[in-house]
Structures are given as structure tokens and as C-alpha cells.
Scaffold this active site. Structure first.
Site, PDB file in Angstrom:
ATOM      1  N   GLY A  11       4.476   2.117  -3.118  1.00 50.04           N
ATOM      2  CA  GLY A  11       4.278   3.109  -2.065  1.00 50.04           C
ATOM      3  C   GLY A  11       5.427   4.098  -1.998  1.00 50.04           C
ATOM      4  O   GLY A  11       6.416   3.998  -2.732  1.00 50.04           O
ATOM      5  N   TYR A 127      -4.656   1.164  13.769  1.00 43.72           N
ATOM      6  CA  TYR A 127      -3.433   1.109  12.973  1.00 43.72           C
ATOM      7  C   TYR A 127      -2.242   0.733  13.855  1.00 43.72           C
ATOM      8  O   TYR A 127      -1.482  -0.199  13.551  1.00 43.72           O
ATOM      9  CB  TYR A 127      -3.192   2.460  12.297  1.00 43.72           C
ATOM     10  CG  TYR A 127      -1.819   2.603  11.689  1.00 43.72           C
ATOM     11  CD1 TYR A 127      -1.427   1.851  10.594  1.00 43.72           C
ATOM     12  CD2 TYR A 127      -0.884   3.520  12.220  1.00 43.72           C
ATOM     13  CE1 TYR A 127      -0.153   1.977  10.036  1.00 43.72           C
ATOM     14  CE2 TYR A 127       0.375   3.656  11.667  1.00 43.72           C
ATOM     15  CZ  TYR A 127       0.736   2.883  10.578  1.00 43.72           C
ATOM     16  OH  TYR A 127       1.984   3.009  10.036  1.00 43.72           O
TER      17      TYR A 127
END
Length: 292
Positions: A11, A127
């Protein structure tokens, strides 16, 4: 040598930590992705930590697609909550240090002053809810030498992010519209990565510690986009619009500035202003394009 496990190494933040690895000769890094180490598999994680004598875990793995999380609660929970529970339990069992990355989305955005680490959380989307659950389980298990770092509006040279999206759109269009009623601070992934590596040797706490890290200053997404277009020298008009112009499944906080005083004072961190870091990032992006 300190053996450091970095999860989610493919990432944006994980790759930014990789960028600096040669500058930290006292660390022996283990960079892993899901194919190498599935942190939602507790026994696999336990075996990896013990086999490699891991001293510090930096958890950059997360389910970060805010929109998709609304429909994919199971996967968001698996990475943002259950995997964090595994990390916390194994860090405690093996006396590992642990740095876990969280988000400004644990707040509701109703404040008018920057959020500090003690402010009440109230996430407004899946989230944010799953990231808060990750924080809460860490605080409950309470492995020593553990830090939670909340950050916001992360961008950088790696992966897809707002800077790349805006530069691509502005290269193709005469004008773009960007919301101007959501306020926060962009965070350059390499600034956060370097801060994480700098504070690892200083960590010495018996209870889980919450910290905030973003670049200095504040802006709207419109301001951010305007600065991106300017730095790329693109001839595209950026138009301000309200959030109503772009309806989304996930509710976004209107105001998510984080107070960074605690990390600055305790760990002697100098935080760059967001415009200077953005300029550095864009210079790096342009250099990499020229070198192709």
C-alpha cells in the site's frame, strides 16, 4: 538489529516505509502483503512473528475503500477489526511493539476546532466504524509499547490517491468540480512513514497511546485540488461545489482536522506544512515520469 514487520507493504504507506529502509540500518525489515502473511489468520501471524523474532509490528494493512465498505462490511471488519485483534493479542504474547494506523473518520466532523486524542469519537460510515472498533480492541487488550496513529487525507507517489486522480482529470478536462465544504489536512505518506521510523526507538509505554499525525495547515478538497493543478502547471479550471453535488453512499465528515501537538512534543516530531510536502511529492512524480 531490530526486526520490524510491516504489514500492508504494497500500500501507499507501506511502500513509503520501504523507500526509507536503507536510511535505518538498525532495523531489519520484513515487508509483507496478504499473499505472504494474512494477518486475519491468527495462527499464521503467530508463527511468522515467532519464527522471525519480530520486535516491532507496523500495521499499514487496512480496508480503506470508504464507499465499498458500505456494502462490504464483512471484509472491512475482517481487516480493520478482527486482524487488529489478532495483532494486539500476538503483540502482547510476544512482547512486540505495535504501531497501528487509524483515521480521522472515527470523528463525526461536527467540531469547529481540531480534534485531539481525547475527543469523543462518533464515526458516520462503515469504514470509520470498523476502524474505531480496531482502536477499541487495541485499547482493551492493551499490549505495552503500542501506539495508534490517526491520520487523514493520505496521498503519495504510490498507488491511487487524490493527487493522481486530480492530475489525471485536469490533464484531460478544461474544468473540474471539487467539493469545498469538507475541511481537513492532506498527509504526505513519506512524511508519516519517516515519522513512524523515527519514533520506533522512542516507544516506551505501558498503556496503548493515541496520537494524531497530519501535515500542518488546513484546506478543503477544492483548495487541495487547486494546489495540485497549480503545481503540475495544468491549464484546468477548478470549480468549488458543495458535497450535495457529489452524493455518496458513505457520509463524510465536514471537518476532520487533527490536533498534532501531542506527537510533536512527546516524540520531538517536526511536521512540514501541507503545501510544501505536496510540492515535494509532485516533483518526485514528475521526475519518475521523466525517467521512464
Amino acid at each position: 538489529m531490530i526486526n520490524v514487520l510491516v504489514t500492508g507493504a504494497d500500500g501507499m504507506l507501506g511502500k513509503s516505509i520501504q523507500f526509507y529502509q536503507t536510511e535505518y540500518s538498525k532495523f531489519n525489515f520484513y515487508f509483507t502483503n496478504k499473499a505472504v502473511l494474512d494477518i486475519s489468520d491468527k495462527e499464521m501471524l503467530r508463527a511468522f512473528v515467532r519464527m522471525n523474532n519480530i520486535a516491532v509490528i507496523v500495521n499499514c494493512a487496512a480496508y480503506t475503500n470508504v464507499e465499498k465498505a458500505e456494502f462490504n462490511t464483512k471484509n472491512a471488519n475482517r481487516l480493520n477489526f478482527k486482524a487488529v485483534q489478532n495483532l494486539a493479542e500476538i503483540a502482547k504474547q510476544n512482547n512486540c511493539g505495535l504501531i497501528h494506523i487509524s483515521t480521522d473518520y472515527v470523528f463525526d466532523g461536527e467540531s469547529q476546532i481540531p480534534y485531539n486524542e481525547e475527543d469523543i469519537t462518533n464515526p458516520q460510515n462503515v469504514y470509520g466504524i470498523t476502524k474505531l472498533k480496531g482502536e477499541q480492541i487495541l485499547l482493551e487488550i492493551n499490549p505495552k509499547n503500542t501506539i495508534i496513529i490517526r491520520t487523514s487525507w493520505l496521498y503519495g507517489e504510490y498507488g491511487s490517491n487524490f493527487v493522481k486522480t486530480i492530475s489525471n482529470l485536469a490533464s484531460e478536462k478544461e474544468s473540474i468540480s471539487v467539493v469545498n465544504d469538507q475541511i481537513g489536512s492532506p498527509t504526505y505518506a513519506k512524511d508519516l512513514a519517516k515519522t513512524i521510523l523515527d519514533i520506533i526507538p522512542q516507544i516506551n509505554n505501558s498503556n496503548v497511546e493515541l496520537l494524531h499525525y497530519t501535515n500542518k495547515g488546513s484546506c478543503s478538497w477544492f483548495d487541495f485540488a487547486t494546489e495540485i493543478v497549480k503545481n503540475f502547471n495544468l491549464q484546468c479550471e477548478v470549480k468549488p461545489v458543495s458535497s450535495d453535488f457529489y452524493p455518496t453512499e458513505a457520509k463524510r465528515p465536514k471537518f476532520s482536522l487533527l490536533d498534532t501537538l501531542k506527537i510533536e512534543e512527546k516524540y520531538h516530531v517536526e511536521i512540514p506544512e501541507w503545501k510544501s510536502s505536496l510540492k515535494k511529492c509532485i516533483e518526485n512524480l514528475e521526475s519518475s515520469i521523466l525517467s521512464l
